[in-house]
Design a protein around this motif. Structure first.
Motif, mmCIF file in Angstrom:
data_model
loop_
_atom_site.group_PDB
_atom_site.id
_atom_site.type_symbol
_atom_site.label_atom_id
_atom_site.label_comp_id
_atom_site.label_asym_id
_atom_site.label_seq_id
_atom_site.Cartn_x
_atom_site.Cartn_y
_atom_site.Cartn_z
ATOM 1 N N GLY A 208 5.213 -3.608 -17.826
ATOM 2 C CA GLY A 208 6.331 -4.185 -17.104
ATOM 3 C C GLY A 208 6.690 -3.408 -15.852
ATOM 4 O O GLY A 208 7.242 -3.971 -14.900
ATOM 5 N N PHE A 209 6.366 -2.112 -15.836
ATOM 6 C CA PHE A 209 6.670 -1.295 -14.663
ATOM 7 C C PHE A 209 5.846 -1.742 -13.470
ATOM 8 O O PHE A 209 6.309 -1.714 -12.326
ATOM 9 N N GLU A 210 4.612 -2.192 -13.735
ATOM 10 C CA GLU A 210 3.723 -2.616 -12.650
ATOM 11 C C GLU A 210 4.276 -3.833 -11.909
ATOM 12 O O GLU A 210 4.232 -3.905 -10.674
ATOM 13 N N THR A 211 4.806 -4.803 -12.638
ATOM 14 C CA THR A 211 5.374 -5.980 -11.985
ATOM 15 C C THR A 211 6.762 -5.690 -11.422
ATOM 16 O O THR A 211 7.187 -6.324 -10.452
ATOM 17 N N GLU A 212 7.449 -4.733 -12.010
ATOM 18 C CA GLU A 212 8.739 -4.298 -11.445
ATOM 19 C C GLU A 212 8.530 -3.719 -10.051
ATOM 20 O O GLU A 212 9.300 -4.004 -9.125
ATOM 21 N N ILE A 213 7.485 -2.905 -9.895
ATOM 22 C CA ILE A 213 7.184 -2.335 -8.579
ATOM 23 C C ILE A 213 6.883 -3.438 -7.577
ATOM 24 O O ILE A 213 7.357 -3.412 -6.427
ATOM 25 N N GLU A 214 6.081 -4.410 -7.987
ATOM 26 C CA GLU A 214 5.776 -5.524 -7.085
ATOM 27 C C GLU A 214 7.054 -6.221 -6.638
ATOM 28 O O GLU A 214 7.232 -6.525 -5.452
ATOM 29 N N GLN A 215 7.956 -6.472 -7.578
ATOM 30 C CA GLN A 215 9.200 -7.165 -7.251
ATOM 31 C C GLN A 215 10.082 -6.327 -6.336
ATOM 32 O O GLN A 215 10.718 -6.859 -5.404
ATOM 33 N N ARG A 216 10.140 -5.035 -6.580
ATOM 34 C CA ARG A 216 10.957 -4.150 -5.731
ATOM 35 C C ARG A 216 10.465 -4.183 -4.286
ATOM 36 O O ARG A 216 11.274 -4.211 -3.341
ATOM 37 N N ILE A 217 9.149 -4.174 -4.113
ATOM 38 C CA ILE A 217 8.585 -4.231 -2.758
ATOM 39 C C ILE A 217 8.893 -5.575 -2.108
ATOM 40 O O ILE A 217 9.316 -5.647 -0.951
ATOM 41 N N GLU A 218 8.673 -6.651 -2.856
ATOM 42 C CA GLU A 218 8.911 -7.991 -2.318
ATOM 43 C C GLU A 218 10.371 -8.188 -1.930
ATOM 44 O O GLU A 218 10.672 -8.806 -0.902
ATOM 45 N N ALA B 181 10.719 -6.035 1.422
ATOM 46 C CA ALA B 181 9.857 -6.363 2.559
ATOM 47 C C ALA B 181 9.783 -7.855 2.850
ATOM 48 O O ALA B 181 9.398 -8.257 3.952
ATOM 49 N N GLY B 182 10.094 -8.685 1.848
ATOM 50 C CA GLY B 182 10.053 -10.113 2.066
ATOM 51 C C GLY B 182 8.660 -10.702 2.159
ATOM 52 O O GLY B 182 8.479 -11.805 2.691
ATOM 53 N N VAL B 183 7.653 -9.972 1.665
ATOM 54 C CA VAL B 183 6.273 -10.465 1.619
ATOM 55 C C VAL B 183 5.713 -10.203 0.230
ATOM 56 O O VAL B 183 6.249 -9.370 -0.516
ATOM 57 N N PRO B 184 4.637 -10.903 -0.160
ATOM 58 C CA PRO B 184 4.041 -10.648 -1.473
ATOM 59 C C PRO B 184 3.574 -9.208 -1.605
ATOM 60 O O PRO B 184 3.201 -8.550 -0.616
ATOM 61 N N ALA B 185 3.571 -8.722 -2.839
ATOM 62 C CA ALA B 185 3.110 -7.360 -3.114
ATOM 63 C C ALA B 185 2.242 -7.361 -4.357
ATOM 64 O O ALA B 185 2.411 -8.188 -5.255
ATOM 65 N N VAL B 186 1.304 -6.434 -4.390
ATOM 66 C CA VAL B 186 0.507 -6.208 -5.592
ATOM 67 C C VAL B 186 0.553 -4.718 -5.913
ATOM 68 O O VAL B 186 0.600 -3.880 -5.015
ATOM 69 N N ALA B 187 0.569 -4.410 -7.200
ATOM 70 C CA ALA B 187 0.510 -3.025 -7.662
ATOM 71 C C ALA B 187 -0.773 -2.869 -8.465
ATOM 72 O O ALA B 187 -1.127 -3.759 -9.249
ATOM 73 N N THR B 188 -1.458 -1.778 -8.287
ATOM 74 C CA THR B 188 -2.794 -1.627 -8.860
ATOM 75 C C THR B 188 -2.847 -1.884 -10.356
ATOM 76 O O THR B 188 -3.759 -2.550 -10.845
ATOM 77 N N ALA B 189 -1.877 -1.389 -11.112
ATOM 78 C CA ALA B 189 -1.917 -1.600 -12.565
ATOM 79 C C ALA B 189 -1.825 -3.079 -12.920
ATOM 80 O O ALA B 189 -2.416 -3.524 -13.905
ATOM 81 N N ALA B 190 -1.091 -3.844 -12.121
ATOM 82 C CA ALA B 190 -1.042 -5.298 -12.334
ATOM 83 C C ALA B 190 -2.348 -5.942 -11.896
ATOM 84 O O ALA B 190 -2.850 -6.867 -12.544
ATOM 85 N N SER B 191 -2.910 -5.452 -10.803
ATOM 86 C CA SER B 191 -4.156 -6.014 -10.280
ATOM 87 C C SER B 191 -5.318 -5.845 -11.252
ATOM 88 O O SER B 191 -6.136 -6.752 -11.423
ATOM 89 N N ILE B 192 -5.385 -4.685 -11.910
ATOM 90 C CA ILE B 192 -6.510 -4.485 -12.830
ATOM 91 C C ILE B 192 -6.388 -5.414 -14.040
ATOM 92 O O ILE B 192 -7.401 -5.925 -14.538
ATOM 93 N N LYS B 193 -5.173 -5.661 -14.497
ATOM 94 C CA LYS B 193 -4.987 -6.588 -15.617
ATOM 95 C C LYS B 193 -5.401 -8.004 -15.221
ATOM 96 O O LYS B 193 -6.042 -8.723 -16.003
ATOM 97 N N ARG B 194 -5.061 -8.402 -14.015
ATOM 98 C CA ARG B 194 -5.484 -9.727 -13.536
ATOM 99 C C ARG B 194 -7.010 -9.793 -13.430
ATOM 100 O O ARG B 194 -7.622 -10.823 -13.722
ATOM 101 N N ALA B 195 -7.614 -8.680 -13.015
ATOM 102 C CA ALA B 195 -9.074 -8.628 -12.923
ATOM 103 C C ALA B 195 -9.712 -8.708 -14.310
ATOM 104 O O ALA B 195 -10.677 -9.456 -14.524
#
Length: 201
Positions: free
Chosen positions: A49-59, A62-76
């Motif tokens: 959950g921390f990985e998607t929390e980071i993505e949301q905090r950035i978004e 910054a107002g743009v999409p964000a990806v965090a590596t731990a979330a990206s590897i799970k999607r991969a």
């Protein structure tokens, strides 16, 4: 990953995560299309959950999409149907344990793991891709659906294709997964990128 004082441990990673909003605010001024939080251990530090929390905090900042590596590897992993994983890292044992816990709580089975015991960013970055290649070969086993080479400071682009050919199974690395996730998030055609079978999806 570039950490304060160059120390690769949980305490320093937490300090880095506390800087997310400040860095996102700076990047907002550059008119980027996507922002990547490119640190594996740093984006799984506090569990699932921390990985998607980071993505949301950035978004949010910054107002743009964000990806965090731990979330990206799970999607991969999910894209490549990798449920059991042999894990290679440059990390110390503290970070290896955090990563295994995160992956297992995310319903992936870690069938083997090997860390190099690097204590600083500088030490991680001195390892050549050949080190990652050999480490991955050494941990490969029949009951692993695929190989995961962790850490965005660990050079792997040069060996992904060769590893997949030699092992006849998918290979995911932190930088590869983060790049793939960022490109697909904003709809960029990556069909000509040669970084393993992940980029065929």
């Amino acid at each position: 990953m570039l950490l304060e004082d160059g120390v690769a441990d949980a305490e320093t990673l937490e300090q880095m995560s506390n800087d997310v909003e400040r860095c996102a605010k700076l990047l907002k001024t550059t008119n980027v299309d996507v922002i990547a939080y490119s640190c594996t251990a740093g984006s799984l530090l506090k569990g699932v959950g921390f990985e998607t929390e980071i993505e949301q905090r950035i978004e949010d900042v910054a107002g743009v999409p964000a990806v965090a590596t731990a979330a990206s590897i799970k999607r991969a992993f999910d894209t490549l149907k990798m449920e059991s994983i042999a894990l290679a890292t440059p990390y110390i044992e503290e970070l290896n344990e955090l990563e295994v816990n995160f992956l297992e709580e995310s319903n992936y089975e870690v069938v083997d793991i090997h860390g190099l015991g690097c204590r600083t960013d500088e030490e991680i970055c001195t390892h050549r891709p050949e080190t990652a290649y050999q480490q991955a070969r050494n941990i490969n086993c029949e009951n692993a659906d695929g190989i995961f080479i962790s850490c965005t400071g660990y050079r792997t682009f040069e060996i992904v294709d060769q590893l997949e050919r030699d092992l006849d199974k998918p290979v995911v690395t932190s930088n590869q997964a983060t790049l793939w996730d960022a490109l697909r998030t904003i709809g960029i055609d990556y069909s000509e990128v040669e970084l393993g079978s992940l980029f065929e999806h």
